[in-house]
Motif scaffolding. Structure first.
Motif, mmCIF file in Angstrom:
data_model
loop_
_atom_site.group_PDB
_atom_site.id
_atom_site.type_symbol
_atom_site.label_atom_id
_atom_site.label_comp_id
_atom_site.label_asym_id
_atom_site.label_seq_id
_atom_site.Cartn_x
_atom_site.Cartn_y
_atom_site.Cartn_z
ATOM 1 N N GLY A 1 0.819 -1.201 0.000
ATOM 2 C CA GLY A 1 0.000 0.000 0.000
ATOM 3 C C GLY A 1 0.851 1.248 0.000
ATOM 4 N N GLU A 2 0.183 2.377 -0.126
ATOM 5 C CA GLU A 2 0.844 3.679 -0.130
ATOM 6 C C GLU A 2 0.813 4.249 1.277
ATOM 7 N N THR A 3 1.934 4.801 1.717
ATOM 8 C CA THR A 3 1.990 5.395 3.046
ATOM 9 C C THR A 3 3.160 6.355 3.109
ATOM 10 N N ALA A 4 3.135 7.258 4.054
ATOM 11 C CA ALA A 4 4.251 8.178 4.251
ATOM 12 C C ALA A 4 5.445 7.411 4.806
ATOM 13 N N TYR A 5 6.617 7.748 4.298
ATOM 14 C CA TYR A 5 7.833 7.063 4.746
ATOM 15 C C TYR A 5 8.183 7.474 6.161
ATOM 16 N N ASP A 6 8.520 6.472 6.981
ATOM 17 C CA ASP A 6 8.923 6.735 8.358
ATOM 18 C C ASP A 6 10.053 5.767 8.717
ATOM 19 N N LYS A 7 11.187 6.300 9.161
ATOM 20 C CA LYS A 7 12.373 5.478 9.407
ATOM 21 C C LYS A 7 12.120 4.414 10.476
ATOM 22 N N SER A 8 11.415 4.781 11.539
ATOM 23 C CA SER A 8 11.164 3.813 12.612
ATOM 24 C C SER A 8 10.188 2.738 12.157
ATOM 25 N N GLU A 9 9.213 3.113 11.326
ATOM 26 C CA GLU A 9 8.290 2.107 10.795
ATOM 27 C C GLU A 9 9.003 1.167 9.830
ATOM 28 N N LYS A 10 9.939 1.700 9.083
ATOM 29 C CA LYS A 10 10.721 0.863 8.168
ATOM 30 C C LYS A 10 11.451 -0.233 8.944
ATOM 31 N N LEU A 11 12.106 0.143 10.043
ATOM 32 C CA LEU A 11 12.803 -0.840 10.863
ATOM 33 C C LEU A 11 11.828 -1.871 11.431
ATOM 34 N N ALA A 12 10.681 -1.416 11.889
ATOM 35 C CA ALA A 12 9.712 -2.316 12.511
ATOM 36 C C ALA A 12 9.149 -3.325 11.511
ATOM 37 N N TYR B 1 4.765 0.697 1.289
ATOM 38 C CA TYR B 1 5.285 -0.463 2.015
ATOM 39 C C TYR B 1 4.925 -1.733 1.253
ATOM 40 N N ARG B 2 5.652 -2.800 1.567
ATOM 41 C CA ARG B 2 5.350 -4.112 1.004
ATOM 42 C C ARG B 2 5.737 -5.173 2.014
ATOM 43 N N PHE B 3 4.873 -6.159 2.157
ATOM 44 C CA PHE B 3 5.168 -7.298 3.027
ATOM 45 C C PHE B 3 4.765 -8.572 2.287
ATOM 46 N N SER B 4 5.593 -9.600 2.401
ATOM 47 C CA SER B 4 5.281 -10.820 1.648
ATOM 48 C C SER B 4 5.722 -12.059 2.408
#
Length: 958
Positions: free
Chosen positions: A791-802, A846-849
């Motif tokens: 999906g589309e979302t605002a980039y966030d460094k802490s969310e990227k790590l999580a 983001y992408r999760f698989s």
């Protein structure tokens, strides 16, 4: 673990643009005394043993190799090497050498089922990526990297490899539980390549045991073997006189030696050990031919083999080593000729190479040629290889070819020698394994370098030309052709092959003509530009240069490697700036447009100019940017800069060379989608992205033929019209004054287009939400499952790590559930990611698989089980233990990777490209430590507690 065949049918030798100083100057740049000493040894002298390695043998017969090596720091590589593989299996044990390898991870005296993997994960050792093993015909090797700076972890590491050696429990419950996993690995290996191998293996391994002992074994035995069958294999062959322990890493030799003695001296030899037989492949007078096809074969391949009449003896004397150098020179020249042919119009093959190298059996070698061809080009490829062999046999090589080969080999050795103290332990340890198993010499890189450099000048054309007379003979010859089977494609017959062999043998052939080319890459040097500013970040050790034409150069001087500089560059724009009509006409030509040569030099001309130089530059144009990737030795850095300059200013306009490269691409890809997995990937991509107006799909022959060359060349010139807006990155052993000099001469001299360009974002968004796509392809009972959230979302460094941590945690849980508990998969993994600038549309998201292969009958059960694990993390969050595993693994990864040039090159460019900051080691460690279970649970709730796209590959309905 993986079932791996160590001996390959053909060790391919792919030519590259290698660079070095002229060969005549090599000896002057090294210690004359050392070279003279190396040249004074006699052929009958024994090859010495590297003084840096300690070799010992325990009273029970176990051999050990130990070496102190500080790269990477605080880490030691351990190997348990067993001189036993599938070749020793009885008829009721087919596949059990490999099965035994699996069982060593499923319960030992000191590590009960799953405890071993669980413990290693807590100290940052990943299952599969770090902890691994392989089984081949003649050996089984266990791989364990562990921290060396913690006595408790070190002790446990040695306890693990001791347990593998003689403490496997082999309970009935564990054996039955692992059957499913190994059967899934067996299933995974099924397909066109395996079916064709079963048909031609008896040709390569003629009348030998090797043709009946593929390591994976048979389905019938894997399903039905008795418990005592695998226990018997373990008892018979896992014994001290057939074992070696190899330890290389950042620890003193005495400590490692004592650990080996403490853990392995007590292992007892059996009272009446079985004889460890060795097996040969018998000679044959006739030419053996196999022509094998399969409806799912994705490539057409030709193999020509002249198996040696005599068994190969271990290399023990200096004379043996010199002979190997001569063979390498021969291989270098032969493959250069074959590479020239593949770069000409109407190439006879996509790729080809020849070498004198090993086959399946340990004690047999062969002169072998290999060619990847178009589906209709197999006979022509075979004819070309036969003709080149005959040409060398009749006329020999030229002195100019010999000079170039010597330059290439000396350049490679010089690079290795300069980096001798920077080699990672994992790259060193293989030499000692091969010494134990096959008596491969281990004189050390210093001796090998000095001896090779002393001998290269003395090698004559007569010596090299004489080799092929021994290589070529009518007996012990084999021809194997494999390829697709489909309507309208005529298969080559054995009669056609025999007729061709005779035709070439009796035909006349002309001598090779070695066209002379100029010596310099650039004929007219550019007028230098200026560096207008220089700024250094002292904390990161990074310098940024601004050039007068708007280009920016960022560099970091490191000491990670003595003879390596890595390079990349980018500028925003890419094909996003092409109109839709132009985009569709050039997309499939952008990969070939740079294969026409530079500055009036063809690819073949360039390979001659570049002989002995190690510098590589590859341009690219992708969706959102254009740029370069490359590398060089410090000595050849100027050559790299010259290539950059030429790719901006002097790319050859040569449609014949362009179409030649397109022909190779067509030959390679013509049947690519015959492979069910490839077909599934393409169909699943089409399902997700197919509504994008710029989605072009798979490059079919028709699409390649439709490429507009003139427009493609024009678009390339537009994207590389000037250096303004380009960001260049260099990391490695940099001489700063020289880099600045080359920057002014070759990059600052380029024009500035005056355009302040960026990429165009797309309104298209790929499929998201709840969707399902099932693809039916393939006759084997094999399935694949892909589960995707995006999906589309605002980039966030802490969310990227999580979200990345979520993927790593779920990978652990899915292995435990789907592999260990259900026995339904061989491998499974999850991956999460977040991007600020998406690779296709330029928006953040983001992408999760989750993906895994399995049996068709288990698709729903295992998919449900995977989703249940996702729900568990959403509802309960991860466990403290699993989060701690991920943190430890990430910190260890950072510690090791941050000492690599590739790490810094990637991070420097990504920081600028995505307009984010680079974290120091301290801030990274703080960020990792702060990551909480709640962070991971929240990210799971936010992004993967919604609908997902399910892609499933199923076999064709009967």
């Amino acid at each position: 673990m993986s079932s791996m065949i160590k001996k390959t049918i053909f060790n391919t030798f792919i030519g590259a643009f290698l660079c070095s100083i002229p060969f005549s100057g090599i000896a002057q740049s090294n210690d004359t005394k050392e070279l003279n000493a190396a040249s004074n040894v006699k052929n009958e002298d024994k090859i010495p043993v590297d003084p840096n390695v300690k070799i010992g043998k325990l009273k029970n017969g176990l051999t050990y190799y130990i070496r102190n090596n500080g790269k990477p720091e605080d880490k030691v590589e351990l190997r348990l090497v067993v001189n036993a593989g599938s070749i020793l299996e009885d008829d009721n044990q087919l596949g059990l050498a490999h099965f035994m390898e699996h069982m060593n991870f499923n319960g030992t005296k000191n590590f009960k089922k799953n405890d071993l993997v669980d413990y290693l994960q807590t100290i940052g050792v990943k299952f599969g990526a770090d902890l691994n093993a392989y089984t081949s015909f003649d050996q089984t090797v266990y791989i364990l990297p562990i921290p060396s700076d913690d006595p408790e972890k070190l002790e446990k590491g040695f306890q693990i490899i001791e347990d593998w050696a003689h403490n496997a429990e082999l309970t009935e419950e564990a054996i039955d539980g692992e059957r499913g996993v190994v059967l899934e690995e067996y299933r995974l290996g099924k397909g066109a390549n395996e079916r064709m191998l079963q048909e031609y293996l008896p040709i390569i391994a003629y009348n030998s045991r090797y043709s009946e002992r593929l390591p994976i074994g048979t389905k019938k035995i894997l399903e039905n073997f008795k418990y005592e069958d695998v226990r018997s294999f373990y008892k018979d062959w896992y014994r001290p006189d057939l074992m070696s322990v190899v330890a290389v890493g950042d620890l003193d030799v005495a400590t490692l030696e004592q650990k080996i003695k403490d853990h392995f001296s007590g292992i007892q030899m059996p009272s009446n050990p079985k004889k460890r037989e060795t097996y040969d492949t018998p000679n044959h007078k006739e030419t053996l031919i196999a022509v094998v096809s399969d409806k799912e074969a994705s490539n057409s391949v030709v193999r020509l083999m002249y198996k040696d009449r005599e068994v190969s003896e271990p290399m023990t004397t200096v004379g043996d080593y010199r002979k190997a150098i001569v063979e390498r020179v021969f291989t270098q020249m032969m493959n250069s000729r074959l590479n020239e042919l593949r770069n000409k119009p109407n190439p006879p093959f996509v790729f080809a190479g020849s070498s004198h190298s090993g086959i399946f059996a340990r004690n047999r070698e062969a002169y072998q040629s290999f060619a990847l061809t178009s589906e209709t080009g197999q006979l022509n490829a075979l004819k070309t290889i036969l003709q080149e062999n005959k040409r060398v046999q009749k006329y020999g090589f030229k002195s100019s070819e010999l000079d170039r080969a010597k330059k290439e080999i000396s350049a490679n050795w010089e690079k290795q020698f300069k980096d001798k103290d920077k080699r990672e332990s994992a790259r060193i340890i293989g030499e000692y394994i091969n010494n134990y198993l096959e008596q491969e010499p281990i004189p050390g890189i210093e001796w090998e370098y000095q001896y090779t450099m002393s001998q290269l000048p003395t090698i004559t054309l007569e010596e090299v030309n004489g080799l092929i007379k021994d290589f070529l003979h009518d007996d012990n010859r084999a021809v194997i052709m494999t390829g697709p089977e489909k309507e309208g494609l005529k298969q080559v017959t054995k009669e056609e092959i025999l007729s061709l062999l005779k035709e070439v043998e009796t035909s006349e052939i002309e001598d090779y003509k070695d066209e002379k080319v100029r010596e310099n890459l650039i004929e007219k040097m550019p007028t230098p530009g200026k560096i207008v500013s220089s700024k250094k970040d002292e904390k990161l050790g990074v310098t940024v240069l601004e050039l007068g034409n708007g280009a920016k150069i960022t560099y970091k001087k490191t000491d990670f490697k003595n003879d390596e500089i890595l390079f990349s560059a980018y500028s925003y724009g890419g094909s996003s700036l092409f109109s839709l009509e132009d985009h569709n006409q050039v997309t499939f030509g952008l990969g070939s447009i740079t294969q026409t040569g530079l500055g009036g030099l063809s690819l073949n001309d360039m390979s001659k100019v570049m002989a002995g130089k190690i510098a590589r530059v590859r341009p690219y144009i992708n969706n959102l940017s254009e740029g370069f990737n490359g590398s060089a030795t410090p000595k050849d850095l100027e050559i790299l800069f010259q290539q950059i300059h030429l790719y901006f200013t002097s790319l050859n306009k040569d449609e014949k060379a362009f179409r030649s490269d397109q022909a190779k691409t067509k030959g390679f890809l013509a049947n690519y989608l015959s492979n069910p997995q490839s077909y599934f990937r393409e169909e699943f991509n089409k399902f997700q992205f197919g509504k994008n107006p710029r989605y072009t799909g798979f490059p079919t022959p028709e699409k390649l033929d439709a490429v507009n060359y003139e427009l493609t060349y024009q678009k390339y010139k537009e994207r590389f019209a000037g250096a303004g807006g380009f960001n260049f990155y260099f990391v490695g052993n940099i001489d700063e004054s020289k880099l600045k000099q080359y920057a002014e001469k070759y990059i600052a001299s380029l024009p500035d287009t005056g355009k302040d360009e960026t990429y165009k974002t797309s309104n298209f968004r790929p499929l998201s939400g709840t969707h399902e796509k099932t693809v039916y392809k393939g006759k084997d009972p094999k399935s694949s499952v892909n589960i995707v959230w995006r999906g589309e979302t605002a980039y966030d460094k802490s969310e990227k790590l999580a979200i990345e941590a979520l993927g790593e945690i779920l990978s652990i849980k899915l292995i435990e559930k789907l592999r260990e508990e259900e026995g339904g998969v061989y491998g499974v993994g999850a991956r999460g990611g977040m991007y600020k600038i998406g690779p296709s549309g330029g928006y953040s998201g983001y992408r999760f698989s989750i993906s895994f292969p399995c049996g068709p009958e288990n698709v729903k059960k295992l998919t449900d089980a995977a989703i249940a694990e996702v729900k568990k993390v959403i509802n309960e969050g991860p466990t403290d233990k699993d989060l701690a595993k991920i943190k430890e693994s990430r910190l260890l990864d950072y510690k090791e990777k941050s000492k690599q040039n590739s790490f810094w090159l990637s991070n420097l460019q990504n920081a600028d490209y995505n307009q984010i900051t680079i974290e120091s080691e301290e801030t990274y460690a703080e960020t990792i430590k702060k990551l909480s279970k709640q962070d991971v649970q929240n990210i799971a709730k936010k992004y993967i507690d919604t609908g997902y796209i399910l892609g499933v590959l199923m076999p064709e309905k009967k």
